[in-house]
Design a protein around this motif. Structure first.
Motif, PDB file in Angstrom:
ATOM      1  N   SER A  67      -5.198  -5.188  -7.780  1.00 27.13           N
ATOM      2  CA  SER A  67      -4.104  -5.772  -7.004  1.00 27.13           C
ATOM      3  C   SER A  67      -3.702  -7.132  -7.552  1.00 27.13           C
ATOM      4  CB  SER A  67      -4.535  -5.929  -5.550  1.00 27.13           C
ATOM      5  OG  SER A  67      -3.594  -6.686  -4.838  1.00 27.13           O
ATOM      6  N   ILE A 120      -8.277  -0.754  -5.776  1.00 25.67           N
ATOM      7  CA  ILE A 120      -7.089  -1.460  -5.277  1.00 25.67           C
ATOM      8  C   ILE A 120      -7.347  -2.961  -5.255  1.00 25.67           C
ATOM      9  CG2 ILE A 120      -5.620  -1.848  -3.250  1.00 25.67           C
ATOM     10  CD1 ILE A 120      -5.893   1.160  -2.656  1.00 25.67           C
ATOM     11  N   LEU A 173       0.829  -1.212   0.000  1.00 24.25           N
ATOM     12  CA  LEU A 173       0.000   0.000   0.000  1.00 24.25           C
ATOM     13  C   LEU A 173       0.861   1.258   0.000  1.00 24.25           C
ATOM     14  CD1 LEU A 173      -2.874  -0.860   2.496  1.00 24.25           C
ATOM     15  CD2 LEU A 173      -3.061  -0.553   0.022  1.00 24.25           C
ATOM     16  N   LEU A 190      -7.821  -4.735   4.185  1.00 28.06           N
ATOM     17  CA  LEU A 190      -7.290  -3.361   4.153  1.00 28.06           C
ATOM     18  C   LEU A 190      -7.649  -2.609   5.434  1.00 28.06           C
ATOM     19  CD1 LEU A 190      -7.936  -2.231   0.470  1.00 28.06           C
ATOM     20  CD2 LEU A 190      -5.758  -2.733   1.546  1.00 28.06           C
TER      21      LEU A 190
END
Length: 178
Positions: free
Chosen positions: A42, A38, A12, A52
């Protein structure tokens, strides 16, 4: 923080601070990225919104923030990509600290502390934080920054959500070894 969380935190940091384009991620002008983007882009099949959230909540340095609506995430500071954290200038405490490595001292005492490739110099109120930062680069040295005098001389200070103090540059005349 367990190993998996640490790896995701580093990933991140890389995406949100330095290379969002590496996965086709777009940051808004204030550094926010959609969590869904994301997860979708990802390379990690384990990436979920819940994961997350846990990484953000358990990160010992509080490097990230999740938006009030819960749909976006950003790094709190340390960017090399152009963003505006929308921080207001804040009056600093009289002394702030900067951790560095002994091998950088000659240069720092001659030229001051520069931001390098980041947007700001990072300073701390906590001795333990400054020491940990310095130790990442070698034998740690903690410098005291006369923040009160710098502010009087017109330097602007900003404080992030995770209590990191930011300033454009620290000239050598405001530094002393702790």
């Amino acid at each position: 923080m367990n190993k998996e969380f640490e790896q995701i935190s580093k990933y991140l940091s890389y995406l949100l601070r330095h290379a969002p384009e590496s996965i086709g991620l777009r940051l808004d002008p204030n550094g926010w990225a959609y969590i869904a983007d994301i997860i979708e882009k990802s390379t990690s099949p384990k990436m979920t919104k819940e994961l997350l959230q846990i990484v953000v909540e358990t990160n010992d340095k509080q490097r990230f923030s999740i938006s009030r609506c819960g749909n976006k995430i950003r790094a709190n500071q340390g960017h090399s990509v152009e963003i505006d954290l929308t921080l207001e200038p804040t009056i600093p405490p009289s002394v702030l600290l900067h951790g560095t490595a002994k091998r950088f001292m000659t240069s720092i005492m001659a030229e001051g502390i520069s931001k390098q490739k980041r947007h700001h110099v990072h300073l701390s109120e906590a001795d333990s934080v400054a020491n940990a930062v310095g130790a990442r680069y070698g034998k740690p040295v903690i410098l005291k920054v006369d923040a009160e005098q710098m502010a009087k001389d017109g330097f602007l200070f900003f404080k992030t959500a995770n209590n990191v103090w930011l300033v454009e540059h620290v000239p050598a005349k405001y530094l002393k070894c702790a």
